[in-house]
Design an enzyme around this catalytic site. Structure first.
Site, PDB file in Angstrom:
ATOM      1  CG  ASP A   1      -5.114  -1.025   6.894  1.00  0.00           C
ATOM      2  OD1 ASP A   1      -5.076  -1.790   5.905  1.00  0.00           O
ATOM      3  OD2 ASP A   1      -4.142  -0.332   7.245  1.00  0.00           O
TER       4      ASP A   1
ATOM      5  CB  THR B   1       1.915  -0.284   4.631  1.00  0.00           C
ATOM      6  OG1 THR B   1       1.961  -1.275   3.597  1.00  0.00           O
ATOM      7  CG2 THR B   1       3.234  -0.300   5.382  1.00  0.00           C
TER       8      THR B   1
ATOM      9  CB  THR C   1      -0.841   0.008   1.293  1.00  0.00           C
ATOM     10  OG1 THR C   1      -1.736  -1.084   1.223  1.00  0.00           O
ATOM     11  CG2 THR C   1      -1.605   1.304   1.465  1.00  0.00           C
TER      12      THR C   1
HETATM   13  C1  SD4 Z   1      -4.734  -3.995   3.325  1.00  0.00           C
HETATM   14  N1  SD4 Z   1      -3.100  -2.578   4.355  1.00  0.00           N
HETATM   15  O1  SD4 Z   1      -5.571  -4.061   2.449  1.00  0.00           O
HETATM   16  C2  SD4 Z   1      -3.570  -3.071   3.108  1.00  0.00           C
HETATM   17  C3  SD4 Z   1      -2.583  -3.782   2.256  1.00  0.00           C
HETATM   18  C4  SD4 Z   1      -1.178  -3.541   2.536  1.00  0.00           C
HETATM   19  O2  SD4 Z   1       0.836  -4.493   2.845  1.00  0.00           O
HETATM   20  O3  SD4 Z   1      -0.743  -2.526   2.977  1.00  0.00           O
HETATM   21  N2  SD4 Z   1      -0.389  -4.552   2.383  1.00  0.00           N
HETATM   22  O4  SD4 Z   1      -4.776  -4.675   4.352  1.00  0.00           O
END
Ligand code: SD4
Length: 320
Positions: free
Chosen positions: A211, A231, A180
């Site tokens: 999130d 993230t 992210t």
């Molecule tokens: C999620 N936080 O959809 C995001 C994805 C992400 O490392 O950051 N992945 O949960």
């Protein structure tokens, strides 16, 4: 004691990836503008944001521009166009944005739109709501001039088909260091804003929302205090309302890095079993231009740009 400039020179000399300590503001003055983004691709996002910040522009415009750059980059397979699909082969996007007045907008489970961050901004600016999801978010985007596009690129479709052979779902820690993008900025007028945008966890269940579009979890901004974004595995961030927690800890007087560390500690305390196997990282920036980060597992990087430096920083981590 070394001046900030001397200190920065030392910190940026040599290594492409700097040690994790926050290097802003050692003399107690406010440093601005500042922009911080998650992961290696944050360097490019910061560059876009800097065009706006260095011209005296608003942090809100800067974070949107930075996030848009990553959304449009097909080589980033965890954000926007080119993102990995869900287990049904559909790319679904989550994004949010928050400004210096506490206004916020968000879209979740949005398909076919290359720039969810800009749709989120439009939700913030043109509707009485904060969050639109799924079909309704798509309708809103199309009604406001966004184009319907195919976001599934060949490489991501191939990876999905490969995954289908076993269809075993397990979030991978630091997937190729591409995750992210969360971006937070302090502009020349001393105002804070932030944005967060993602295609979520690769091969997630259809309908899963992480999130990243949830204000307080994946992003939070309080212009009196600071901003934070997250993230990693969103479920763990949501459980502790991570970014709101980080900002509240800064309000209580903790430095950005310390606030991020305490939030990570909370995850470990609440989910000791899971914390070993997943990644979560927070980055934070306060009203004085101090910044910092903390994560669960080593390998999380973030990009920083200030008037004095442009660099990638290795976040400190709970586990080694
Ligand atoms: C999620 N936080 O959809 C995001 C994805 C992400 O490392 O950051 N992945 O949960």
């Amino acid at each position: 004691m070394k001046s900030r400039r001397e200190f920065l020179k030392m910190a940026t000399a040599g290594a492409a990836v700097a040690p994790f300590r926050s290097i802003a503001n050692v003399d107690g003055t406010t440093m601005k503008p500042v922009v911080l983004s998650t992961w290696n691709f944050g360097m490019n996002a910061n560059r876009e944001a800097w065009k706006i910040l260095s011209a005296g522009g608003r942090a809100l415009d800067a974070v949107e521009a930075g996030a848009r750059f990553t959304e449009a980059d097909p080589s980033v397979q965890t954000v926007g166009y080119g993102g990995f699909p869900d287990r049904d082969g559909r790319v679904t996007l989550d994004s949010c944005i928050m400004d210096e007045h506490g206004n916020c907008g968000s879209v979740a489970f949005l398909e076919h739109i290359k720039h969810p961050v800009s749709v989120a901004r439009m939700v913030m600016e043109k509707t009485p709501h904060v969050m639109l999801a799924g079909e309704g978010a798509l309708q809103f985007a199309l009604a406001n001039g966004f184009k319907k596009e195919n976001l599934l690129i060949e490489a991501s479709e191939k990876a999905w088909k490969e995954w289908l052979k076993t269809a075993q779902y397990k979030p991978v820690v630091n997937i190729e260091n591409h995750d992210t993008i969360g971006i937070i900025a302090l502009d020349g007028n001393g105002n804070l804003s932030g944005a967060c945008t993602t295609s979520g966890l690769a091969f997630k269940m259809r309908g899963r929302i992480g999130d990243s579009p949830i204000i307080g979890a994946g992003l939070y901004v309080d212009n009196d205090v600071g901003a934070a974004t997250a993230t990693g595995v969103g479920e763990e961030v949501i459980r502790i309302v991570g970014c709101h927690l980080v900002v509240e800890l800064m309000r209580q007087g903790h430095s950005p890095e310390d606030a991020c560390r305490l939030a990570v500690n909370r995850i470990v305390a609440k989910s000791p079993g899971k914390a070993r196997d997943v990644q979560v990282g927070f980055i934070a920036l306060n009203k004085q231009g101090n910044y910092g980060a903390y994560c669960l597992q080593p390998g999380f990087t973030y990009a920083v740009r200030t008037p004095d430096t442009e660099q990638l920083v290795n976040s400190a981590s709970h586990f080694s």
